[in-house]
Design a protein around this motif. Structure first.
Motif, mmCIF file in Angstrom:
data_model
loop_
_atom_site.group_PDB
_atom_site.id
_atom_site.type_symbol
_atom_site.label_atom_id
_atom_site.label_comp_id
_atom_site.label_asym_id
_atom_site.label_seq_id
_atom_site.Cartn_x
_atom_site.Cartn_y
_atom_site.Cartn_z
ATOM 1 N N GLU A 221 40.047 34.686 32.508
ATOM 2 C CA GLU A 221 39.317 33.450 32.225
ATOM 3 C C GLU A 221 39.244 33.148 30.729
ATOM 4 N N LYS A 222 39.294 34.197 29.934
ATOM 5 C CA LYS A 222 39.161 34.011 28.483
ATOM 6 C C LYS A 222 40.502 33.910 27.771
ATOM 7 N N GLY A 223 41.578 33.896 28.532
ATOM 8 C CA GLY A 223 42.880 33.610 27.920
ATOM 9 C C GLY A 223 43.845 34.770 27.808
ATOM 10 N N ALA A 224 43.423 35.988 28.207
ATOM 11 C CA ALA A 224 44.337 37.131 28.110
ATOM 12 C C ALA A 224 45.157 37.256 29.396
ATOM 13 N N ASN A 225 46.356 37.802 29.273
ATOM 14 C CA ASN A 225 47.116 38.172 30.468
ATOM 15 C C ASN A 225 46.741 39.597 30.842
ATOM 16 N N VAL A 226 46.569 39.834 32.122
ATOM 17 C CA VAL A 226 46.078 41.148 32.546
ATOM 18 C C VAL A 226 46.905 41.679 33.706
ATOM 19 N N ARG A 227 47.248 42.963 33.647
ATOM 20 C CA ARG A 227 47.881 43.634 34.790
ATOM 21 C C ARG A 227 47.012 44.806 35.189
ATOM 22 N N LEU A 228 46.824 44.966 36.490
ATOM 23 C CA LEU A 228 46.148 46.164 36.997
ATOM 24 C C LEU A 228 47.227 47.157 37.422
ATOM 25 N N THR A 229 47.003 48.447 37.154
ATOM 26 C CA THR A 229 48.000 49.436 37.610
ATOM 27 C C THR A 229 47.937 49.607 39.124
ATOM 28 N N ARG A 230 46.747 49.379 39.707
ATOM 29 C CA ARG A 230 46.666 49.354 41.172
ATOM 30 C C ARG A 230 45.625 48.320 41.585
ATOM 31 N N LYS A 231 45.869 47.693 42.749
ATOM 32 C CA LYS A 231 44.954 46.654 43.220
ATOM 33 C C LYS A 231 44.222 47.093 44.471
ATOM 34 N N ASN A 232 44.617 48.246 45.013
ATOM 35 C CA ASN A 232 43.960 48.737 46.227
ATOM 36 C C ASN A 232 44.045 50.261 46.270
ATOM 37 N N GLU A 233 43.704 50.825 47.420
ATOM 38 C CA GLU A 233 43.675 52.280 47.531
ATOM 39 C C GLU A 233 45.074 52.835 47.770
ATOM 40 N N VAL A 234 45.822 52.935 46.708
ATOM 41 C CA VAL A 234 47.152 53.538 46.821
ATOM 42 C C VAL A 234 47.210 54.767 45.942
ATOM 43 N N ASP A 235 48.144 55.631 46.294
ATOM 44 C CA ASP A 235 48.386 56.831 45.508
ATOM 45 C C ASP A 235 49.304 56.431 44.353
ATOM 46 N N LEU A 236 48.845 56.619 43.152
ATOM 47 C CA LEU A 236 49.654 56.208 42.000
ATOM 48 C C LEU A 236 49.618 57.335 40.980
ATOM 49 N N ILE A 349 32.837 45.859 29.360
ATOM 50 C CA ILE A 349 34.188 46.328 29.019
ATOM 51 C C ILE A 349 35.035 45.137 28.560
ATOM 52 N N ALA A 350 34.927 44.031 29.291
ATOM 53 C CA ALA A 350 35.684 42.822 28.925
ATOM 54 C C ALA A 350 35.283 42.362 27.530
ATOM 55 N N LYS A 351 33.997 42.419 27.270
ATOM 56 C CA LYS A 351 33.523 41.974 25.957
ATOM 57 C C LYS A 351 34.093 42.851 24.843
ATOM 58 N N GLY A 352 34.066 44.163 25.038
ATOM 59 C CA GLY A 352 34.628 45.088 24.040
ATOM 60 C C GLY A 352 36.099 44.802 23.793
ATOM 61 N N ILE A 353 36.837 44.571 24.866
ATOM 62 C CA ILE A 353 38.279 44.299 24.751
ATOM 63 C C ILE A 353 38.523 42.992 23.989
ATOM 64 N N LEU A 354 37.788 41.954 24.350
ATOM 65 C CA LEU A 354 38.001 40.649 23.709
ATOM 66 C C LEU A 354 37.642 40.707 22.220
ATOM 67 N N GLU A 355 36.580 41.424 21.916
ATOM 68 C CA GLU A 355 36.205 41.558 20.499
ATOM 69 C C GLU A 355 37.293 42.288 19.723
ATOM 70 N N TYR A 356 37.828 43.314 20.359
ATOM 71 C CA TYR A 356 38.910 44.055 19.712
ATOM 72 C C TYR A 356 40.118 43.142 19.470
ATOM 73 N N LEU A 357 40.517 42.406 20.509
ATOM 74 C CA LEU A 357 41.698 41.548 20.370
ATOM 75 C C LEU A 357 41.503 40.501 19.290
ATOM 76 N N ASN A 358 40.310 39.963 19.229
ATOM 77 C CA ASN A 358 40.031 38.956 18.192
ATOM 78 C C ASN A 358 40.079 39.556 16.792
ATOM 79 N N LYS A 359 39.662 40.804 16.687
ATOM 80 C CA LYS A 359 39.613 41.443 15.376
ATOM 81 C C LYS A 359 41.012 41.856 14.910
ATOM 82 N N VAL A 360 41.758 42.451 15.832
ATOM 83 C CA VAL A 360 43.063 42.995 15.451
ATOM 84 C C VAL A 360 44.145 41.936 15.540
ATOM 85 N N GLY A 361 43.959 41.043 16.550
ATOM 86 C CA GLY A 361 44.796 39.883 16.841
ATOM 87 C C GLY A 361 46.206 40.007 16.484
#
Ligand SMILES: [Zn+2]
Length: 361
Positions: A221-236, A349-361
């Protein structure tokens, strides 16, 4: 009546209301379990868990002296007045209206008070503390019931309630530049590997998957692209988690876990965030740790640490592994069971990540 609409105490209390959204049934008994006003001027309260408290201060008038009071849900059975000493004229327990309990502390005339500096701190799910006056006044302790629990192993988390003027700001997530960043979120464990099993059978895999999905939604929602390593109960396995991040050239990698203590000790609670290398990894860990502490009042700050976990050691971008609490700890587990707390953690967690991205950008 000053209802603290425009000063610090009100802001802190508002945060509490946000953090403690549990509601008691109307006809329940008083949520105030014990209270103690100590010789050092600190008022400590013990309540039912997840109680909404409201506190007020009123300057002296013709009828009474300076008064501080706290309202609790649940009805007091036995209204009473307790004689004070030192700067305290009296303490009254009453029911301002049906279904409520009010604890009033009335000060003697001429007592110097500085209510703008007062702040109520949550020191546990059901314990509160506020300093009302200084020990320059001779005062003998007054109280009812036992407010203390046995000592903790770690210092209580002092960051639990925002202590600066920015108190409100953490409710807002910052935007980042659209489509500029790719974030990989890694919900730990999965499938045949449930991770830690905590009190009441709560499973790490379920908790971290739910949180990870909310983090993904918030970041998107805040503009980042996101991938999850898993979306359900799988063995990874771990290498596949790492290669997903490395092959997509992600900007950051965040692995989400919950802790368990050896021997399943219920008195061990707390949050910690690991990085493996680099100042950027450390910065990302710091930003996330700071935010998750804010939504976990009373849970100890176990710090930002270097850790050699496979997924943060082998990913090539700034990478962290966050431990959002102990599923075996009484305080943390009770919270992590609830979707409302999982949402707050995801938000943090989202807030920490977004603050980091804005700072390091
Ligand atoms: Zn884990």
């Amino acid at each position: 009546m000053i209802k603290f609409l425009d000063n610090k105490l009100f802001r802190y209390l508002s945060i509490f209301l946000f953090l403690n959204s549990g509601v008691l049934p109307v006809n329940s008994s008083s949520a105030l379990a014990a209270w103690s006003l100590k010789t050092n001027g600190v008022l400590e309260l013990r309540t039912k868990s997840n109680t909404n408290l409201k506190a007020y201060f009123q300057k002296a008038n013709q009828i009474s002296g300076d008064r501080f009071w706290v309202d609790f849900p649940g009805e007091l059975i036995n209204p009473r007045t307790i004689k004070g000493n030192g700067p305290i004229k009296e303490i009254r327990l009453g029911k301002p209206n049906d279904g409520k309990t009010r604890l009033v502390i009335e000060f003697k005339e001429g007592t110097y008070l500085n209510p703008l500096d007062w702040r109520m701190v949550g020191i546990d799910q059901n314990r509160w503390r506020i300093k009302l006056f200084n020990p320059k006044y001779q005062f003998k302790k007054i109280g009812e019931g036992v407010v203390e629990k046995k000592k903790r192993n770690f210092k209580a988390n002092q960051n639990s309630i925002p202590q600066k003027k920015s108190a409100y700001r953490y409710l807002k997530l910052p935007d980042v530049k659209q489509n500029k960043f790719l974030v990989v979120i890694d919900p730990g464990h999965g499938g045949p590997d449930p991770g830690a099993i905590g009190i009441g059978g709560i499973r790490e895999t379920d908790v971290v998957l739910e949180i990870s999905k909310i983090v993904k939604k918030l970041l998107s929602e805040k503009g980042a692209n996101v991938r999850l390593t898993r979306k359900n109960e799988v063995d990874l396995d771990l290498p596949r988690r790492v290669s997903l991040a490395n092959e997509t050239d992600a900007d950051i990698f965040v692995s989400i876990h919950a802790n368990a203590s050896r021997g399943k000790r219920r008195d061990i609670n707390g949050l910690e965030t690991f990085f493996y290398r680099g100042s950027r990894g450390r910065l990302l860990a710091k930003k996330i740790q700071k935010q998750i502490l804010r939504v976990s009042p009373g849970s100890p700050d176990r710090g930002v640490k270097q850790g050699r976990f496979y997924v943060i050691k082998n990913t090539r971008m700034p990478a962290v592994l966050v431990e959002i609490g102990f599923l075996t700890g009484r305080l943390d587990a009770r919270r992590l069971e609830k979707t409302s707390h999982r949402k707050r953690l995801a938000y943090a967690i989202a807030k920490g990540i977004l603050e980091y991205l804005n700072k390091v950008g």
